[in-house]
Design an enzyme around this catalytic site. Structure first.
Site, PDB file in Angstrom:
ATOM      1  N   HIS A  42       0.792  -0.586   0.074  1.00  0.00           N
ATOM      2  CA  HIS A  42      -0.345   0.338  -0.025  1.00  0.00           C
ATOM      3  C   HIS A  42       0.776   1.393   0.002  1.00  0.00           C
ATOM      4  CE1 HIS A  42      -1.982   3.535   2.075  1.00  0.00           C
ATOM      5  NE2 HIS A  42      -3.162   3.162   1.170  1.00  0.00           N
ATOM      6  N   CYS A  43       1.823   1.091   0.616  1.00  0.00           N
ATOM      7  CA  CYS A  43       2.516   2.574   1.131  1.00  0.00           C
ATOM      8  C   CYS A  43       3.496   2.899  -0.447  1.00  0.00           C
ATOM      9  CB  CYS A  43       3.823   2.111   2.039  1.00  0.00           C
ATOM     10  SG  CYS A  43       2.913   2.235   3.552  1.00  0.00           S
TER      11      CYS A  43
END
Length: 418
Positions: free
Chosen positions: A259-260
């Site tokens: 996600h990052c």
């Protein structure tokens, strides 16, 4: 009965946070809108890599429980929002879940309560979106209740650093808000780092991931020209890493995932474009480079087969490891998905193996294999996409007709390396 904290969002961020607070002896309630998830947790079943079913059972025995009833928020001294912020079509974060969670808190806000946003977003979200929603009932941030931002720093699969020993950044709407948030996290986190305000805390998270994003793009770009010049980039990185100062190693790969790294820097570049009217060129270039890596790996695979007198069209290609990180089951934004689609577009027949993923659905046909050694030996090309601990890359490369190592872990000259 009053509780110390309610955590909204029980995913990869919220659930480990809830466990750490519970271990510290705090009374914790978990809130989530997903009924099936809440039922599973209350039955003692975990859905995240870093927590086992036994961990959830131990949390329950210490008083933790999950709920879908937002009215229970009113019983908490603090509310921590840990909901997802996926990338929206226009390039910024989709704040729908943040808005919904904040509205739920607002409907149950009491004087003296602490509200903390942990969801990653663009600078200004806490003050421009969260605060106005919370103040709709007449209570004012910094006066009637405390408001702060504290970026999540969860690293799934990291056995060395977890919620307790990873320093916690906090920034409040006012200095008193900062101290209230620091006092909360100080009960179960070893080190708390205070910033001047919410915007600084929000930007700190984006800087961390943008730093990694840009440096990964640098080595990915170097991987392309080093290959063409006949230079072993992995050996180059090892040599450069011997310098005890001024250098931190980053490694190329088939693309970035999770996600990052592939998402968070876009929040910053989008915010710069919208608010300042010009591009954040470093970030946008890094995104362009990293996004092309699956296609680059597919072209390299095609060339490897061509050099052997084989067409990629009709060739059997086996992908090893389809998660975004090694040794976990998390598939979020895994580069294996666009790689599978690119190889399929070239006509390859795909198979995959992953000890952590039994049912992978990349949007194209990819058949799972159970007998790893047999599948490796029979495939026209084996691509190591993710180097799980269960794989002995050199041993597999020795069994394969052709082995393409995108992680630089093989020591044998028989393997092709990125």
């Amino acid at each position: 009965m009053a509780v110390d904290v309610v955590i909204l969002g029980l995913g990869y961020v919220g659930l480990p946070l809830a466990r750490e607070a519970t271990l510290a002896g705090m009374s914790v309630i978990g809130f989530d809108v997903n009924e099936a998830l809440v039922e599973a947790l209350n039955a003692g079943r975990s859905h995240v890599d870093d927590l086992s079913d036994d961990d959830i059972v131990a949390m329950k025995e210490s008083g933790f429980r999950a709920t879908t009833d937002e009215r229970e928020i009113a019983a908490a001294a603090a509310a921590v929002i840990c909901v997802p912020t996926p990338l929206a079509e226009e390039g910024g974060p989709d704040l729908g879940a943040v808005q919904s969670a904040t509205e739920a808190v607002a409907r149950n806000l009491r004087p003296g309560m602490l509200v903390v946003l942990e969801s990653t977003t663009y600078p200004g979200t806490t003050d421009e979106l969260v605060r106005p929603i919370l103040e709709t009932g007449g209570l004012l941030a910094g006066k009637d209740f405390h408001l702060a931002f504290s970026p999540e720093r969860i690293d799934p699969g990291n056995k060395e650093f977890g919620p307790r020993n990873t320093p916690k950044v906090v920034g409040g709407h006012t200095p008193a808000c900062t101290e209230a948030a620091a006092a909360l996290y100080g009960r179960f986190v070893d080190t708390v780092v205070r910033t001047k305000g919410t915007r600084e805390a929000e930007t700190a998270k984006l800087l961390e991931n943008t730093y990694r994003h840009v440096n990964i793009a640098l080595v990915n770009e170097m991987a392309k020209f080093c290959h063409r010049l006949g230079i072993d980039l992995w050996d180059v990185i090892q040599a450069a890493s011997s310098k005890p100062f001024g250098f931190q190693p980053f490694y190329p790969g088939p693309g970035v995932g999770g996600h990052c790294i592939p998402i968070d820097p876009n929040y910053l570049s989008h915010n710069v474009r919208v608010k300042l009217g010009y591009p954040f060129r470093f970030v946008e270039l890094a995104e362009e480079i990293n996004a092309t890596m699956p296609a680059y790996v597919a072209r390299r695979a095609q060339n490897i087969l061509n050099d052997a007198g084989l067409a990629v069209n009709g060739a059997t290609v086996l992908l090893l490891g389809v998660t975004y990180k090694p040794n976990i089951a998390d598939e979020r934004e895994s580069p294996a998905v666009p790689l599978a689609r690119d190889l399929t577009a070239l006509g390859a027949k795909l198979a995959y193996h992953d000890p952590h993923v039994r049912d992978w659905r990349p949007g194209v046909e990819a058949l799972p294999v159970d007998d790893l050694e047999s599948a490796v030996a029979s495939a026209d090309l084996v691509i190591l996409v993710q180097n799980h601990r269960a794989y002995d890359a050199d041993q597999l490369a020795a069994k394969a007709k052709r082995f393409f190592d995108t992680r630089g872990v093989t020591r044998t000259d028989e393997a092709f390396r990125l």
